[in-house]
Design an enzyme around this catalytic site. Structure first.
Site, mmCIF file in Angstrom:
data_model
loop_
_atom_site.group_PDB
_atom_site.id
_atom_site.type_symbol
_atom_site.label_atom_id
_atom_site.label_comp_id
_atom_site.label_asym_id
_atom_site.label_seq_id
_atom_site.Cartn_x
_atom_site.Cartn_y
_atom_site.Cartn_z
ATOM 1 N N LYS A 180 0.876 -0.972 0.177
ATOM 2 C CA LYS A 180 -0.001 -0.046 -0.032
ATOM 3 C C LYS A 180 0.869 1.031 -0.094
ATOM 4 C CE LYS A 180 -2.803 3.264 1.047
ATOM 5 N NZ LYS A 180 -1.960 4.061 0.967
ATOM 6 N N THR A 235 5.671 9.220 12.296
ATOM 7 C CA THR A 235 5.592 8.879 13.808
ATOM 8 C C THR A 235 4.026 8.793 14.266
ATOM 9 O OG1 THR A 235 7.867 9.190 14.394
ATOM 10 C CG2 THR A 235 6.380 8.918 16.169
ATOM 11 N N GLU A 255 9.829 2.161 10.489
ATOM 12 C CA GLU A 255 10.644 3.177 10.352
ATOM 13 C C GLU A 255 10.185 4.428 10.118
ATOM 14 O OE1 GLU A 255 12.736 5.698 8.659
ATOM 15 O OE2 GLU A 255 12.811 4.567 6.883
ATOM 16 N N CYS A 289 13.404 11.153 6.063
ATOM 17 C CA CYS A 289 13.246 10.821 7.356
ATOM 18 C C CYS A 289 14.335 11.191 8.368
ATOM 19 C CB CYS A 289 12.560 9.637 7.768
ATOM 20 S SG CYS A 289 13.118 8.188 6.825
ATOM 21 N N GLU A 388 9.921 17.153 13.377
ATOM 22 C CA GLU A 388 10.297 16.991 12.087
ATOM 23 C C GLU A 388 9.533 17.778 11.005
ATOM 24 O OE1 GLU A 388 11.131 12.958 9.434
ATOM 25 O OE2 GLU A 388 9.449 13.157 10.476
#
Length: 498
Positions: A180, A235, A255, A289, A388
């Site tokens: 996906k 996250t 990850e 990331c 982030e």
């Protein structure tokens, strides 16, 4: 002249065939460099997930597993080799699709296609290596058992490469998989389906569902017949997936995000350090990331280094990703564009200083382009230091001692990557050991090798991808004990001797 190419119209890929979504929904593909609609992809829903799961289960059990899950490794290697060859054969077209779809500079996208083929090639030999390295000889006989895992993946910055990081080891291990991709970057993953069909991959071994997370990703993650989830993404989404998987005690590997530091000591070549600093944050349009987006520089060289770094940043070519020499393209979507600009404006309102960048490039009136941005006078409580951005934004702090540098580097909820640049290799070793991160770069930032483990600590997730560590994600160990003595066990008194 910039030469675009048409995006092919595809359906879902289920059970080795193209399949129209049950609800016949489509999602527009928007070129982030022009904001124009250039095609569409199918939007799967829970009904399509059911079909894909059934196809994958059938692929595992077909002919009692002899066709795939229990077939010799050489059989699966044949297909991986053929897929890798097709990737290289179509490299130019695939790279253009990826540049049009997610905004990556064409040179980066072409590099990614080489890495896709490399990951597939590494997985050709790993099952045999894994067996040899893991086998131990005990007084009982034992064997390994392939775990029949289905998996779910979302990503937008390396669409085909991140898919391959999971698809290649899963197929090498004898699993069936459901892929996906992110709805923001699915084109090359659908081309992977076309390649799998072309090389004759057995039906149902790899199924590809495009669509939105709530409509397709969530039903897949919570499906009782999906045995494992491997996820790359934010996250926040990873936390939701983990919570869903916990209800069924389902294994996951994650990850996730990062806010990685790059520490520059006072003994460096300023130009070399400046280029690696820029590359570490602005590569892949800043949408990576592991980006080393927190610059921690020694106070004695900070002024001179930042002056040099600004010159390097202003020299980066920002353009349409298909334009020759492009080194920074647009972020992937309008939503991400607004999010990045909001981070920058918040930093200014909190008292930070914009040294360069901070808005749209003057020469680009359309597209989701953000100038590479350098922000100083940052405190550790600011949003720009802690969260982030996933865009081309770099924030700066200074340090006076090695201990302070390490403390600042580890001052984050994340733990994916970290970099140190210094000519003192003993110091580099000390700092490397002190970093709380899964990946560390010394005198560089961002190189990745498909033989080496990749993954993070803390809120950057857990589990490792690539190399034999990546294969481990899709294997389970089974202990088989066989009693070989002709003598009875003798624990209980035999009825025949009563």
């Amino acid at each position: 002249m910039i030469m675009s190419i048409p995006i092919p119209s595809r359906q879902l890929f289920i059970d080795g065939k193209w399949a129209e979504p049950v609800l016949k929904k489509r999602i527009s593909i928007i070129n982030p460099a022009t904001e124009e609609i250039i095609g569409d992809i199918p939007a799967a829903t829970a009904e399509d997930v059911e079909l894909a799961v059934a196809a994958a289960r059938k692929a595992l059990s077909r002919n009692k597993g002899a066709e795939w899950s229990k077939a010799p490794g050489a059989v699966r290697a044949k297909y991986l080799r053929a897929i890798a060859a097709k990737i290289i054969e179509r490299k130019e077209v695939l790279a253009k699709y990826e540049a049009l779809d997610c905004g990556k500079p064409l040179d980066e996208s072409a590099w990614d296609m080489d890495d896709v083929a490399g990951v597939l090639s590494i997985m050709l030999t790993l099952p045999k290596v894994w067996m040899q390295s893991k086998r131990h000889h005990f007084l009982f006989r034992w064997t390994h058992s392939k775990a029949m895992f289905l998996r779910n993946l979302l990503e937008l910055n390396y669409p085909l490469l991140m898919a391959t990081w999971k698809v290649a080891p899963a197929l090498a291990a004898g699993c069936a998989a459901i892929l996906k991709p992110s709805e923001l970057a699915s084109v090359t993953c659908l081309e992977l389906a076309d390649i799998c069909q072309e090389v004759g991959l057995p039906a149902g071994v790899l199924n590809i569902l495009t669509g939105y997370g709530p409509e397709a990703g969530a039903p897949l993650a919570t499906h009782p017949h999906v045995d494992k989830i491997a996820f790359t993404g934010s996250t926040a989404t990873g936390s939701k997936i983990m919570a869903s998987a916990a209800q069924l005690v389902k294994p996951v590997s994650l990850e996730l995000g990062g806010k990685s530091p790059i520490v520059i000591f006072d003994d460096v070549d300023l130009d070399k350090a400046a280029e690696w600093t820029a590359f570490g944050c602005f590569w892949t349009n800043g949408q990576i990331c592991s980006a080393t987006s927190r610059l921690i520089v020694h106070e004695s060289i900070a002024a001179e280094f930042l002056d040099r770094l600004v010159k390097w940043i202003k020299n980066i070519k920002i353009s349409d990703p298909l334009e020759e020499g492009c080194r920074l393209g647009p972020v992937v979507s309008g939503g991400q564009y607004e999010k990045v600009l909001k981070f920058i404006s918040t930093a200014k309102s909190e008292g930070a200083k914009i040294l360069c960048g901070g808005g749209r490039p003057e020469h680009l009136k359309k597209g989701f382009f953000v100038e590479p941005t350098l922000i100083s006078e940052v405190t550790t409580s600011m949003q720009i230091w802690r969260e982030e951005v996933f865009g081309p934004v770099l924030c700066v702090k200074t340090f006076s001692s090695e201990d302070e540098a390490i403390e600042l580097a580890n001052d984050t909820h994340f733990g994916l990557g970290a970099a140190v640049i210094s000519n003192d290799l003993e110091r580099c070793e000390r700092v490397t050991q002190a970093f709380q991160a899964g990946i560390v770069w010394v005198n560089c930032s961002q190189p990745c090798f498909c033989q080496a483990p990749w993954g993070g600590n803390k809120r950057s997730g857990f589990g490792r991808e690539l190399g034999e560590w990546g294969l481990d994600n899709y294997l389970s160990v089974k202990q088989v004990t066989q009693y070989i003595s002709d003598e009875p066990w003798g624990w209980y008194k035999s009825p025949s001797k009563l």
